[in-house]
Design a protein around this motif. Structure first.
Motif, short mmCIF file in Angstrom:
data_model
loop_
_atom_site.label_atom_id
_atom_site.label_comp_id
_atom_site.label_asym_id
_atom_site.label_seq_id
_atom_site.Cartn_x
_atom_site.Cartn_y
_atom_site.Cartn_z
N ILE A 394 17.06 4.45 -6.49
CA ILE A 394 15.69 3.91 -6.48
C ILE A 394 15.01 4.28 -5.17
N ALA A 395 15.71 4.10 -4.05
CA ALA A 395 15.12 4.35 -2.74
C ALA A 395 14.79 5.83 -2.55
N ARG A 396 15.71 6.72 -2.93
CA ARG A 396 15.49 8.15 -2.73
C ARG A 396 14.28 8.65 -3.51
N SER A 397 14.21 8.30 -4.79
CA SER A 397 13.12 8.80 -5.62
C SER A 397 11.78 8.20 -5.20
N THR A 398 11.76 6.92 -4.86
CA THR A 398 10.51 6.27 -4.45
C THR A 398 10.05 6.78 -3.09
N PHE A 399 10.99 6.94 -2.16
CA PHE A 399 10.65 7.49 -0.85
C PHE A 399 10.07 8.90 -0.99
N THR A 400 10.66 9.71 -1.86
CA THR A 400 10.17 11.08 -2.06
C THR A 400 8.77 11.07 -2.65
N GLU A 401 8.59 10.29 -3.68
CA GLU A 401 7.31 10.27 -4.40
C GLU A 401 6.17 9.71 -3.55
N ILE A 402 6.41 8.58 -2.92
CA ILE A 402 5.34 7.90 -2.19
C ILE A 402 5.20 8.40 -0.76
N ALA A 403 6.31 8.44 -0.04
CA ALA A 403 6.23 8.79 1.38
C ALA A 403 6.09 10.30 1.58
N VAL A 404 7.05 11.07 1.08
CA VAL A 404 7.03 12.51 1.35
C VAL A 404 5.86 13.19 0.64
N ASP A 405 5.79 13.02 -0.69
CA ASP A 405 4.72 13.69 -1.44
C ASP A 405 3.34 13.10 -1.11
N GLY A 406 3.29 11.77 -1.00
CA GLY A 406 1.99 11.13 -0.72
C GLY A 406 1.41 11.55 0.61
N TYR A 407 2.25 11.56 1.64
CA TYR A 407 1.79 11.99 2.96
C TYR A 407 1.46 13.48 2.97
N SER A 408 2.29 14.31 2.32
CA SER A 408 2.06 15.75 2.31
C SER A 408 0.75 16.11 1.62
N LYS A 409 0.33 15.31 0.66
CA LYS A 409 -0.91 15.56 -0.07
C LYS A 409 -2.12 14.92 0.60
N GLY A 410 -1.87 14.24 1.74
CA GLY A 410 -2.97 13.62 2.46
C GLY A 410 -3.41 12.30 1.87
N LYS A 411 -2.58 11.72 1.03
CA LYS A 411 -2.92 10.46 0.38
C LYS A 411 -2.81 9.29 1.35
N PHE A 412 -1.83 9.37 2.27
CA PHE A 412 -1.59 8.32 3.26
C PHE A 412 -1.40 8.94 4.64
N ASP A 413 -1.61 8.14 5.67
CA ASP A 413 -1.11 8.55 6.98
C ASP A 413 0.38 8.20 6.98
N ILE A 414 1.11 8.66 7.98
CA ILE A 414 2.57 8.53 7.93
C ILE A 414 3.03 7.07 7.98
N ARG A 419 5.37 2.46 5.00
CA ARG A 419 5.25 1.04 4.66
C ARG A 419 5.09 0.84 3.16
N THR A 420 4.27 1.69 2.54
CA THR A 420 4.04 1.59 1.10
C THR A 420 5.32 1.89 0.32
N ALA A 421 6.06 2.91 0.77
CA ALA A 421 7.32 3.24 0.11
C ALA A 421 8.32 2.10 0.26
N GLU A 422 8.36 1.52 1.46
CA GLU A 422 9.27 0.40 1.70
C GLU A 422 8.97 -0.76 0.76
N GLU A 423 7.71 -1.12 0.64
CA GLU A 423 7.32 -2.23 -0.23
C GLU A 423 7.66 -1.95 -1.69
#
Length: 437
Positions: A394-414, A419-423
């Motif tokens: 759960i953690a790996r896939s969510t971290f990848t989708e929200i943190a890695v991909d989200g930040y890389s696409k400019g959706k979030f700051d780091i 924080r969003t991935a953690e929640e």
């Protein structure tokens, strides 16, 4: 009149005859004997059928495996149950099938442990005199870290080592020196900047990678979930550093985040470098379309040249329902023999054993690997294992989708990404715990 003493040669002859008779007698009693002491020949092994659930190989590969096992052990028949629609592990168990062996990809580890499909094989290792030292470095340490008390609940059967693939045509086109073994991610970043450019309407990407694969490999050895609290452990300075280093490839113009990344490297041939799961099955078609390629070892972080990746290996296990544990382990031992590991290595599958005879023939049956830097596949070593939990998937896939991909696409700051991935991870873990009750 005194009797003559027997000549010395006659005594010697009698002694040899007696010893020979003793030898025959000892040899005859190795079989089972009846009540009268008459020696009986050893009984042939009784025929047995093993129900073997397989999740991870194609039907063709499973068929080959079955043929080899049954040829080696004629008294063993394998009833292969291949994962698919209507034959998932849940379907198979619901049907009341008693399993003797299971095979899963690395992601199925906690599925196997949760539904109690694995038993400790330590007694079988000792009984069958299986040499655990044949396994590649750190494999055994990692396997034993998965379960309390260091039990041997699973047996990996091959490794998924990474390499850095590169397209020579793009390097030649722009006059950039090829990558080399032993590079750092900082060096790859500098090369990627040089090769990310728009040329005659074609956008060339300097470097692409499979995000989930690299998160799973976790070269920094960082935990995903705290095993004491079952809470996400990704909103940390260490994971922030990983994010900064691995997402910066998408921070300069032209190197865009593109799905898994292999499409732009293989099909479009517009990415100069790529890493992720093996591409050996896709490369023949790419070569037919003009690609000139090679590989170097997977880069590492500065100051961490001796730190390997987390193990990512498919495995076998013996369920507690098996009434044929000895024969099941006999199959596993054979599949880890130099014979089978060598045959698989020749086809480009990285062996889990360190035998030089096996390793030297890696890729020998694949024309695509002729003249390539195949030694690079064995430089992605296994690092010190991290503490794992059943919620790591759960953690790996969510971290990848929200943190890695989200930040890389400019959706979030780091900071927001972490924080969003953690929640979200904690929310999904709570849901999984609730559903398990």
């Amino acid at each position: 009149m005194n009797a003559r003493k027997p000549k010395s040669w006659m005594v010697l002859l009698l002694l040899v005859a007696v010893l020979a008779a003793c030898g025959k007698s000892e040899g005859a009693t190795t079989g089972a004997a009846d009540g009268g002491g008459t020696a009986q020949p050893a009984e042939p092994p009784k025929p047995v059928t093993l129900n073997f659930f397989y999740n991870g190989y194609s039907k063709q590969l499973v068929d080959e495996l079955q043929q080899k096992v049954e040829a080696k052990y004629p008294h063993i028949k394998l009833n292969m149950i291949i994962h698919g629609t209507g034959s998932t592990i849940q379907d198979t168990l619901a049907a009341g099938t008693s399993l003797d062996l299971v095979a899963f990809s690395a992601g199925g580890l906690f599925t196997v442990l949760d539904v109690q499909l694995a038993t400790d094989m330590s007694d079988l290792v000792k009984k069958h005199d299986f040499d655990l030292n044949r396994l590649s470095p750190s494999v055994l340490e990692t396997v034993k870290s998965y379960y309390e008390g260091g039990k041997l609940m699973i047996m990996p059967y091959e490794l998924n080592n990474n390499v850095l693939y590169y397209n020579k045509n793009i390097f030649d086109k722009f006059g950039v020196a090829y990558p080399r073994d032993g590079m750092t991610w900082n060096e790859v970043y500098e090369i990627a900047k040089k090769l990310t450019r728009l040329d005659n309407g074609v956008q060339y990407e300097g470097f692409q990678y499979n995000h989930l694969n690299m998160v799973y490999k976790n070269q920094m050895g960082l935990p995903f979930v705290d095993p004491k609290t079952n809470k996400a452990a990704i909103n940390t300075d260490q994971w922030r550093k990983w994010m900064e280093l691995m997402t910066r490839f998408y921070q300069f113009d032209g190197n865009h985040i593109i799905g898994l990344g292999d499409g732009v490297f293989i099909r479009r041939q517009e990415a100069a470098m790529y890493t992720g799961p093996s591409l050996l099955d896709q490369l023949p078609d790419a070569v037919n379309k003009g690609m000139d390629w090679d590989v170097v070892s997977l880069p590492r972080f500065d100051g961490m040249a001796d730190t390997g990746s987390q193990m990512n290996a498919p495995f076998y296990a013996i369920p507690p329902t098996s009434k044929n544990r000895d024969e099941s382990f006999r199959v596993i031992a054979y599949l880890l023999s130099d014979e089978i590991q060598g045959a698989n290595a020749r086809k480009g599958r990285v062996p889990v054993v360190k035998s030089e005879n096996v390793v030297k023939d890696f890729g020998a049956d694949l024309p695509i690997l002729k003249g390539k830097n195949t030694a690079a596949f064995f430089k992605d070593t296994i690092g010190k294992p991290i503490a794992v939990t059943k919620y790591d998937g759960i953690a790996r896939s969510t971290f990848t989708e929200i943190a890695v991909d989200g930040y890389s696409k400019g959706k979030f700051d780091i900071s927001t990404a972490l924080r969003t991935a953690e929640e979200e991870i904690n929310k999904k873990i709570a849901e999984a715990q609730k559903n398990a009750k």
